[in-house]
Design an enzyme around this catalytic site. Structure first.
Site: not given
Ligand code: XMP
Length: 527
Positions: A82, A109, A198, A253, A256
């Site tokens: 956070g 973290c 992480h 194109g 996604d």
């Protein structure tokens, strides 16, 4: 040790768990893992990383945790990172019940700092020992057990300004950074881990193994979701959004929007694609978009608004000003197209990172052009590599599934200074030259994304014995499957020099800079 399998046979009786919920992927029924979200950019990445290990989870902000726990018994709890400092007034903290459940906890973290503060340790500013991006940690073997060499030392991704400077009672140091700062701590009795980096980030080298140990060995989780189910879940989810509707899809194109089209086609009443030519496209891009639409059988309307965008955006310099102006005009055009065509809704292929950066999680990093509640975003719970995989399963051509992304606001956000028509032409020209060189050297398809940006602060040079005082080009090639963390792609210097020689032929370009920054701290685009 024998690591648990990541792939397992697909069991149809699991599907009822996967019915679409209001929370989409974020809240799956019967989850074994509760992720407490303190506002990190990477909270959904934690969920995705453990989903890829075959485990379902649910994300809740701290204020939703107590209610969820009153009805559910997770195998373990993960605290996300956070942006706050644990001592800030109003810094988010979990309700006390999380510590009474007796289940393993992993704090990542900021999550580790929350644990340290709760159990009586001390957190303070890391001063000169901050880490943003790639870092190295050394684990103490006895803390992680066995002879597994993977834990001797590893490259991790970290992003923190505070660190735990005094261990809480019952905890031991498990790993340190080279500057001596605490990188991981463990309370083996209560089965609580804290890591100052992480493990969910794809660029943390043994992150996956670490999460596997936590989930399967410490928390005894069982695998309960597979890639097949993610695919079926996504199809179901899209169906629930567009079944029987007349859909207008924003088409660029890329992978996604092509995946969105292919999924929408399975259940919509009708579908039409709209591509806005904003004047920010690359050389030859419009033709490529048309070809890609043809290859997936999409009827496409091109709306030529290049002059309108150029006029409206000319002179804008600030990244967010450009992005907001662009997003507003873009939405107006879709409203108009939707009305004119009598469509019922507008679908966009926006994915997880687009939302995360547009203030869905914690801080606003950048306003992505598509993120607005007006659009339907069926892929919002997914990351790029997952969308690519769905595209492959749908049988889309590889020129689409493996394509480098190009952002909606396009070349407008690749002018690092005020926009002018001349600069748009210049950056378009430079982009095409760099692409040619990378293609010729068979590198284009290996790079996740190439950014070619125009740096308008003039510098001095000499061309043909004359002084020049003009622009530069910055090139950036990155490698990243999920676009949440990225490393520079190692383009050989000779290839960059070829690009430099092509670029500096232009009278208005005097230098080429190479950007080798990872993400974090830098994002992939410059603006
Ligand atoms: P950043 O720069 O945020 O980019 O690390 C992550 C990915 O998102 C793309 N990007 C965008 N894509 N609309 C888009 O469709 C946007 O407004 C936008 N901004 C960034 C970026 O090119 C990269 O692939």
């Amino acid at each position: 040790m024998v690591l648990p399998r990541t792939a397992f046979s697909f069991d149809l009786c699991m599907l009822p768990f996967l019915k679409t919920t209001a929370g989409g992927f974020y809240m799956l029924e019967g989850s074994q893992v509760l992720i407490v979200d303190f506002g990190s950019q990477l909270t959904q990445v934690i969920q995705r990383a453990i989903r890829e290990l075959g485990v379902r989870s649910t994300i809740h902000k701290p204020d939703g945790v107590e209610h969820w726990l009153s009805e559910s018994k997770p195998q373990c709890i993960i605290f996300s990172g956070g942006p706050a400092s644990v001592y800030d007034a109003g810094a988010l903290k979990p309700p006390g019940i999380v510590y009474e459940m007796g289940v393993p906890i992993l704090g990542i973290c900021y999550g580790m700092q929350v644990l340290a503060e709760h159990f009586g340790g001390r957190v303070e500013s890391a001063g000169g020992n901050r880490d943003y991006g790639r870092a190295h940690v050394t684990f103490f073997r006895e803390m992680v057990g066995g002879n597994d060499r993977s834990y001797e030392g590893e490259t991790v991704f970290a992003s923190h300004g505070d660190s735990v400077c005094e261990l809480p009672v019952g905890f031991k140091k498990a790993a340190v950074f080279p500057h001596g700062g605490l990188a991981a701590m463990v309370d083996p009795v209560r089965r609580i881990w804290g890591v100052q980096y992480h493990p969910e980030a794809m660029h943390t080298v043994y992150g996956k193994q670490f999460l596997m140990r936590f989930l399967f060995e410490t928390a005894k989780c069982k695998q309960d979701i597979s890639q097949d189910e993610i695919y079926i879940y996504t199809q179901d989810h899209v169906k629930s959004l567009v079944e029987g509707r007349n859909v207008l899809v924003g088409y660029s194109g890329g992978v996604d929007s092509s995946v969105a089209v292919a999924l929408v086609k399975q259940s919509a009443k009708s579908i039409v694609g709209v591509c806005i030519d904003t004047g920010g496209l690359r050389e030859g891009e419009l033709e490529e978009i048309k070809r890609n639409a043809d290859s997936i059988g999409l009827s496409l309307k091109i709306v030529d608004t290049a002059d309108v965008f150029l006029d409206a955006l000319s002179g804008l310099e600030d990244a967010e000003e450009k992005r907001l102006a662009f997003a507003n005009m873009y939405k107006q055009l879709f409203l108009r197209e939707e009305q004119q065509r009598g469509a019922d809704c507008v679908v966009k292929g926006s994915i997880g990172p687009d939302f995360i950066e547009t203030k869905e999680a914690g801080a606003l990093i950048k306003t992505h052009h598509n993120i607005d509640s007006y659009y339907i975003h069926p892929l919002r719970g997914l990351f790029k590599h997952e969308v690519r995989e769905i595209g492959r399963r749908l049988g889309l051509p590889s020129k689409i599934t493996e394509r480098q992304p190009f952002p909606g606001p396009g070349l407008f956000i690749r002018i690092l200074g005020p926009i002018t028509r001349e600069r748009m032409q210049l950056v378009r020209w430079a982009d095409a030259r760099v692409r040619e060189v990378l293609r010729k050297n068979q590198l284009w398809d290996k790079i996740s994304q190439t950014v070619v940006a125009l740096f308008v602060v003039p510098t001095v040079g000499v061309k043909g014995d004359n002084r020049v005082y003009t622009n530069s080009i910055i090139v950036r090639a990155v490698s990243t499957p999920d676009f949440m963390t990225a490393e520079p792609y190692p383009v050989p210097l000779e290839v960059w020099r070829e690009a430099e020689s092509a670029l500096t032929r232009h009278p208005d370009i005097v230098r080429m800079f190479i950007d080798v920054t990872s993400k974090p701290p830098a994002t992939i685009e410059f603006q």
